[in-house]
Write an enzyme that holds these catalytic residues in place. Structure first.
Site, PDB file in Angstrom:
ATOM      1  N   ASP A 206       0.815  -1.222   0.000  1.00 55.16           N
ATOM      2  CA  ASP A 206       0.000   0.000   0.000  1.00 55.16           C
ATOM      3  C   ASP A 206       0.845   1.267   0.000  1.00 55.16           C
ATOM      4  O   ASP A 206       0.312   2.368  -0.087  1.00 55.16           O
ATOM      5  CB  ASP A 206      -0.922  -0.017   1.223  1.00 55.16           C
ATOM      6  CG  ASP A 206      -1.892   1.151   1.247  1.00 55.16           C
ATOM      7  OD1 ASP A 206      -2.583   1.373   0.238  1.00 55.16           O
ATOM      8  OD2 ASP A 206      -1.959   1.855   2.274  1.00 55.16           O
ATOM      9  N   SER A 230      -7.018   5.925  -0.193  1.00 51.21           N
ATOM     10  CA  SER A 230      -7.330   4.615  -0.762  1.00 51.21           C
ATOM     11  C   SER A 230      -8.800   4.265  -0.535  1.00 51.21           C
ATOM     12  O   SER A 230      -9.352   4.527   0.539  1.00 51.21           O
ATOM     13  CB  SER A 230      -6.453   3.537  -0.119  1.00 51.21           C
ATOM     14  OG  SER A 230      -5.080   3.803  -0.330  1.00 51.21           O
ATOM     15  N   GLN A 280      -5.399  -1.389  -6.806  1.00 51.10           N
ATOM     16  CA  GLN A 280      -5.968  -0.464  -5.827  1.00 51.10           C
ATOM     17  C   GLN A 280      -6.579   0.729  -6.538  1.00 51.10           C
ATOM     18  O   GLN A 280      -6.003   1.269  -7.487  1.00 51.10           O
ATOM     19  CB  GLN A 280      -4.895   0.021  -4.854  1.00 51.10           C
ATOM     20  CG  GLN A 280      -5.410   0.941  -3.759  1.00 51.10           C
ATOM     21  CD  GLN A 280      -4.299   1.398  -2.838  1.00 51.10           C
ATOM     22  OE1 GLN A 280      -3.634   2.388  -3.101  1.00 51.10           O
ATOM     23  NE2 GLN A 280      -4.087   0.662  -1.753  1.00 51.10           N
TER      24      GLN A 280
END
Length: 289
Positions: A206, A230, A280
Site C-alpha cells: 500500500d 485509498s 488499488q
C-alpha cells in the site's frame, strides 16, 4: 534484526481478546490517520490466526475496502468470521472496528497448494538495486531536492527499504509511458514463517501504489495541492517468497477519471518469479482553496 523491523512485527502482532477477536495498535508517529498498509497487514494477521495448519494453507488472495479513516490514537478491534473451511479452500471475513463503527472490511481466501497449469508474465528488464543510488547517495545527492514528505520518510528509520528505478520522477521528471519500478525489502531479517512474509508484503504493497495514477501527469501524491485516499485494495499471492529479500514492484495506472485513480502492480523476486499481484483504486483530486 533492525529496530524498525522489530517495531513493524510488534505492530502486526495482534493481541488476542477472545475467539475470533483481536486488538491492534498504531505506532504514534504523528500521522493524522492510520496508514492503510497497517490495517491491511493487521487484518491479514487476524485472518491467518484463525486458520489451522496455516503453513500448509497460506493466504492466496484478499479483497478489501477502506470505509473510514483510522484513528491512530485508539486501538483497532479486528473481528474475524469463519465463513468456510473446505478441503482445498478456507475463507474468512475480517472487519476492523473503531469507535463502534467498521473502518475496514476484507475477505481473505486461503488455499492448499495443488498441481496445475503454469505461466506468468516476464519480469521487466530494469536496473538492479545494487546499480541504483544507495541509501547514503539518496540522502546526500537526491533527498535535498525532494518534497518534504518524501525526504522525511527517507530520513527516519523505517522497516521497508525502497530503491526506486525511476527516482527522477520525484524531482519533477515526467514518465509519459506511465510505468514505475521500485525495489523493496525489509531493512532487517524476518522470521522464517511464510505467513509473516505475506503479511509484511501486504503492509508494504500500500505504500506507493496509488501514486502510480500520477505518473502520466508528471505529478506525485506528495504534493500539497493533491488530496488522495485509498478506497479499496486487492492482492493475490502466487508463489513463495521472502519479504526480507529484494522484490521488484512494477506499477502502472490504466485509468484515472472522476477524481479516482486506479493503480496496478506486479511483484517479482530477483530470479524473475512472479510472486504477487496488486490492484488499488483511490480518491485522487486537486485540493481547492
Amino acid at each position: 534484526m533492525a529496530s524498525a523491523v522489530q517495531h513493524l512485527l510488534s505492530v502486526i502482532d495482534l493481541e488476542p481478546l477472545e475467539v475470533n477477536l483481536f486488538r491492534g495498535r498504531s505506532p504514534q508517529s504523528g500521522w493524522q490517520r492510520v496508514f492503510g498498509g497497517q490495517v491491511i497487514g493487521q487484518a491479514l494477521v487476524a485472518a491467518c490466526r484463525t486458520v489451522d495448519e496455516i503453513a500448509e494453507r497460506p493466504p492466496h488472495s484478499l479483497h478489501a475496502y477502506f470505509l473510514l479513516a483510522g484513528d491512530p490514537k485508539v486501538p483497532i478491534i479486528y473481528e474475524v468470521e469463519r465463513l468456510r473451511d473446505g478441503k482445498s479452500y478456507t475463507t474468512r471475513r475480517v472487519t476492523a472496528i473503531q469507535h463502534g463503527r467498521p473502518i475496514y472490511s476484507a475477505m481473505v481466501s486461503f488455499h492448499r497448494p495443488e498441481e496445475g497449469f503454469e505461466h506468468q508474465f516476464a519480469m521487466p528488464d530494469v536496473a538492479g538495486p545494487e546499480n541504483l543510488p544507495s541509501e547514503l547517495e539518496l540522502k546526500e545527492r537526491i533527498l535535498p531536492l525532494m518534497p518534504d514528505p518524501v525526504r522525511g520518510y527517507y530520513e527516519r528509520e523505517r522497516p521497508i527499504e525502497l530503491r526506486p528505478v525511476e527516482f527522477e520522477r520525484y524531482l519533477g521528471k515526467a514518465h509519459p509511458e506511465g510505468r514505475f519500478h521500485v525495489w523493496i525489502r525489509t531493512t532487517g531479517r524476518l522470521p522464517d514463517e511464510p505467513a509473516i512474509h505475506r503479511c509484511v508484503l501486504a503492509y508494504a504493497s500500500d505504500m506507493l501504489l496509488l501514486d502510480a495514477s500520477m505518473i502520466p501527469h508528471g505529478r506525485t501524491l506528495f504534493e500539497k495541492d493533491i488530496m488522495a485516499a485509498s478506497l479499496d485494495h486487492a492482492m493475490w499471492f502466487h508463489r513463495p517468497f521472502r519479504a526480507d529479500e529484494w522484490l521488484l514492484y512494477c506499477q502502472d495506472s490504466p485509468n484515472a477519471h472522476g477524481a479516482r485513480g486506479l493503480g496496478r502492480g506486479l511483484i517479482f523476486a530477483r530470479d524473475g518469479t512472479l510472486v504477487a499481484s496488486v490492484a488499488q483504486e483511490g480518491v485522487v483530486r486537486p485540493r481547492h482553496g
